[in-house]
Design an enzyme around this catalytic site. Structure first.
Site, short mmCIF file in Angstrom:
data_model
loop_
_atom_site.label_atom_id
_atom_site.label_comp_id
_atom_site.label_asym_id
_atom_site.label_seq_id
_atom_site.Cartn_x
_atom_site.Cartn_y
_atom_site.Cartn_z
N CYS A 76 37.29 34.71 -33.42
CA CYS A 76 36.86 36.00 -33.96
C CYS A 76 37.64 37.16 -33.34
O CYS A 76 37.81 37.21 -32.12
CB CYS A 76 35.37 36.17 -33.66
SG CYS A 76 34.72 37.72 -34.23
N CYS A 82 32.05 42.30 -29.39
CA CYS A 82 30.79 41.97 -30.05
C CYS A 82 29.89 41.25 -29.05
O CYS A 82 30.35 40.47 -28.22
CB CYS A 82 31.07 41.07 -31.24
SG CYS A 82 29.60 40.57 -32.13
N CYS A 85 28.95 36.10 -30.04
CA CYS A 85 29.41 34.77 -29.63
C CYS A 85 30.15 34.84 -28.31
O CYS A 85 31.37 34.72 -28.26
CB CYS A 85 30.31 34.20 -30.70
SG CYS A 85 29.51 34.11 -32.30
N CYS A 177 32.53 37.89 -39.95
CA CYS A 177 31.75 37.24 -38.91
C CYS A 177 31.75 35.74 -39.23
O CYS A 177 31.68 35.35 -40.39
CB CYS A 177 30.32 37.79 -38.92
SG CYS A 177 29.23 36.92 -37.79
N GLN A 301 13.53 29.29 -38.95
CA GLN A 301 14.57 28.90 -37.99
C GLN A 301 15.93 29.22 -38.60
O GLN A 301 16.17 28.92 -39.78
CB GLN A 301 14.48 27.39 -37.69
CG GLN A 301 13.17 26.95 -37.08
CD GLN A 301 13.07 27.30 -35.59
OE1 GLN A 301 14.03 27.72 -34.96
NE2 GLN A 301 11.88 27.13 -35.04
N TYR A 330 1.74 29.25 -33.18
CA TYR A 330 2.90 30.08 -33.56
C TYR A 330 3.62 29.38 -34.71
O TYR A 330 4.83 29.10 -34.63
CB TYR A 330 3.85 30.29 -32.38
CG TYR A 330 3.21 30.75 -31.10
CD1 TYR A 330 3.06 32.12 -30.83
CD2 TYR A 330 2.75 29.83 -30.16
CE1 TYR A 330 2.48 32.54 -29.64
CE2 TYR A 330 2.16 30.24 -28.98
CZ TYR A 330 2.03 31.60 -28.71
OH TYR A 330 1.46 32.01 -27.53
N GLU A 351 -0.95 31.51 -36.58
CA GLU A 351 0.19 32.42 -36.53
C GLU A 351 -0.33 33.85 -36.74
O GLU A 351 -1.31 34.08 -37.44
CB GLU A 351 1.15 31.95 -37.64
CG GLU A 351 2.03 32.97 -38.29
CD GLU A 351 3.16 33.43 -37.39
OE1 GLU A 351 3.79 32.62 -36.72
OE2 GLU A 351 3.37 34.67 -37.35
N ASP A 401 5.29 26.90 -30.28
CA ASP A 401 6.67 27.37 -30.51
C ASP A 401 6.64 28.90 -30.50
O ASP A 401 6.82 29.55 -31.55
CB ASP A 401 7.17 26.81 -31.86
CG ASP A 401 8.61 27.20 -32.13
OD1 ASP A 401 9.29 27.72 -31.23
OD2 ASP A 401 9.08 26.96 -33.27
N CYS A 428 12.74 28.94 -27.48
CA CYS A 428 14.12 29.43 -27.59
C CYS A 428 14.50 30.19 -26.32
O CYS A 428 15.53 30.84 -26.29
CB CYS A 428 14.28 30.29 -28.83
SG CYS A 428 13.15 31.67 -28.87
C1 LIG Z 1 9.74 31.05 -32.74
S1 LIG Z 1 8.73 31.46 -34.12
C2 LIG Z 1 8.17 29.86 -34.54
C3 LIG Z 1 7.84 29.61 -35.99
C4 LIG Z 1 7.67 28.21 -36.45
N1 LIG Z 1 7.14 27.30 -35.48
C5 LIG Z 1 8.95 27.66 -37.06
O1 LIG Z 1 9.57 26.78 -36.48
O2 LIG Z 1 9.34 28.15 -38.13
C6 LIG Z 1 7.40 32.25 -33.37
C7 LIG Z 1 6.31 32.70 -34.30
O3 LIG Z 1 5.25 33.21 -33.50
C8 LIG Z 1 4.62 34.26 -34.18
N2 LIG Z 1 3.90 35.03 -33.15
C9 LIG Z 1 4.39 35.92 -32.26
N3 LIG Z 1 3.42 36.33 -31.43
C10 LIG Z 1 2.28 35.68 -31.78
C11 LIG Z 1 0.95 35.68 -31.28
N4 LIG Z 1 0.61 36.43 -30.24
N5 LIG Z 1 0.04 34.90 -31.89
C12 LIG Z 1 0.39 34.14 -32.96
N6 LIG Z 1 1.65 34.09 -33.46
C13 LIG Z 1 2.58 34.85 -32.89
C14 LIG Z 1 5.78 34.98 -34.87
O4 LIG Z 1 5.31 35.72 -35.97
C15 LIG Z 1 6.68 33.80 -35.27
O5 LIG Z 1 6.39 33.37 -36.57
#
Ligand SMILES: C[S@@+](CC[C@H](N)C(=O)[O-])C[C@H]1O[C@@H](n2cnc3c(N)ncnc32)[C@H](O)[C@@H]1O
Length: 471
Positions: A76, A82, A85, A177, A301, A330, A351, A401, A428
């Protein structure tokens, strides 16, 4: 001797490590840490000391005396400026080794675990054009690269691209990009060429006014759907319709255009209000045989192909059984819930976002899945409710997650009280994950850890940990 090192000194170093913020690390007198930007482990470099602190120094790279065998030419043209990356100058196999040590360091230094063994990171098949979502910002304060500065009377009033860290409104004007697709680059340049000559105003936080804010492109690998989301401060139907007509004609791969409108002062590419200008207003993606509808604001994702590897890893590590009831915390739009649905008795997803929960239910229906239920609630509040009613539903496995910030300390407390047999923590951000796992270690043992690379060339790494209830 450390005292011998002063600001502006020029010294030679061998780089033997890399910090999470992408600077290589060399050791003056074999001990005192000197950070060297844009260097690679294995480089021998000449640097000038810029700043000297008690425990480390920062430097400017003057010359690569002997390049590292892991050093490669970045693809790039914006590499080094930037913020995206930052490892594009390092061979991919070495990037994976670096990420493996990032996870190890997080668990040892932040989590306080000793001698943690981290397996080889599962690499991504595609190391370019792997993202299904890219987000560009508009700015009337363009960041000039050193090459740009050589151009006389360069126009700084219009930029669409990526942020320069530490400079709020400055944007690096990007023309290509390598993260999404050539079509995305076409859309980016088409958008600039459409609005710039018209003198269309750009939103600035200084006056809280201006029309253009963000351009988001989401692209499916499953059905070739491509959603352009133009995020503006207010509505201008005439302008958007003109943009739409030309976009359709010039870039037919753009299957749908959405115009999101937000007057929020927060500079985030999210808006509750959106108008579908043409097409469906969503794209569809397929993970593990399940179809997912993705609307402008739903979390999904960002590396679809590697996401399948991540979910497969989580499911394998979890060793799920047909009799198990799973709680997916989540859950976003239900991606993990649906992925594991056929392997277990039931899944309940929780969620915060109502829009994502609506999507999750819709996705379950779309796939004919009828053992998943979903609920919009803060995870901490949900777990409080769950632990307060011990006679209620019993989950055998809890999948977590969370966002990069990790889980709320109260949520960790409720998890300890609840005592599910297995916790599968997908993250992550290994730093917050290690912190959270340390909070749980009183009642849980780490059974396995597996990092998966979803974001080649960046320092980001996804990590899956299985924790089993002790005794
Ligand atoms: C890393 S993403 C994971 C989504 C899902 N597991 C996937 O793989 O598509 C984190 C998620 O947590 C939600 N989130 C953030 N804070 C939260 C909370 N305090 N309670 C519930 N959900 C939450 C966000 O809206 C988001 O959708």
């Amino acid at each position: 001797m450390l005292e011998n090192l002063k600001k502006d000194d020029v010294i030679e170093l061998v780089i033997d490590d890399i910090g999470a913020e992408s600077s290589g690390i060399g050791r003056f007198n074999g001990e005192y840490v000197v950070f060297v930007p844009k260097s690679v482990p294995g480089d021998t470099v000449r640097v000038k000391i810029r700043k000297k602190k008690k425990k480390y120094a920062e430097s400017t790279l003057l010359e690569i005396i002997q390049p590292s065998p892991f050093r490669i030419e970045p693809e790039c043209e914006y590499f080094g400026t930037c913020n995206g990356c930052k490892m594009q100058h390092i061979e991919y196999a070495k990037q994976l080794e670096i990420k493996q040590s990032i996870v190890k360091n997080a668990f040892e230094r932040i989590g306080g675990f000793e001698n943690v063994t981290i397996p080889t990171v599962l690499g991504s098949e595609d190391i370019y054009y792997y993202r299904n979502k890219l987000e560009f910002s508009f700015s009337n304060d363009r960041w000039l690269t050193s090459e740009d500065m050589l151009i006389e009377n360069i126009d700084k009033s219009f930029a669409v691209g990526y942020h320069i860290p530490g400079f709020n409104e400055k944007i690096l004007d990007i023309r290509a990009c390598y993260l999404q697709s050539l079509t995305t680059n076409k859309i980016l340049n088409f958008t600039r060429d459409f609005f710039k000559p018209k003198g269309t105003s750009i939103y600035t936080t200084k006056t809280h006014s201006g029309y253009l804010r963000f351009l988001t492109v989401r692209k499916s690998i499953y059905n070739k759907g491509l959603m352009v989301n133009l995020i503006t401060y207010d509505e201008n139907a005439e302008l958007v319709n003109e943009y739409a007509a030309l976009l359709r004609q010039e870039i037919p791969e753009a299957t749908t255009l959405v115009n999101s409108i937000t007057q929020s002062k927060a500079q985030v590419a999210l808006a509750n209000n959106f108008n579908v200008i043409y097409g469906d207003g969503f794209i569809e993606e397929k993970i593990g045989g399940y179809r997912f509808k993705i609307t402008p604001n739903t979390f999904f994702q960002t590396n679809s192909k590697q996401c399948e590897k991540l979910f497969e890893t989580a499911a394998t590590i979890a060793d799920l059984g047909k009799e198990e009831n799973v709680l997916d915390l989540y859950c976003g739009c239900g991606a993990i819930s649906l992925y594991v649905s056929a392997m277990v008795k039931s899944v309940h997803g929780v969620e915060l976002s109502n829009e994502s929960i609506d999507m999750a239910s819709e996705n379950a229906e779309l796939n004919g899945v009828n053992n998943c239920t979903f609920e919009a609630m803060d995870v901490k509040d949900y777990l409080e409710k769950l632990t307060a009613s011990p006679g209620g539903e019993k989950f055998d496995v809890i999948i977590l997650d969370p966002p990069r910030s990790g889980i709320h300390p109260k949520a960790a407390e409720y998890l300890l009280q609840y005592e599910a047999k297995k916790l599968i923590y997908v993250s992550c951000n290994p730093a917050t994950q290690a912190r959270d796992v340390a909070l749980l270690k009183e009642k849980y043992n780490i059974i396995s850890i597996q990092p998966v690379d979803m974001f080649p060339h960046t320092f980001h790494i996804e990590n899956v940990v299985r924790l089993d209830l002790k005794g």
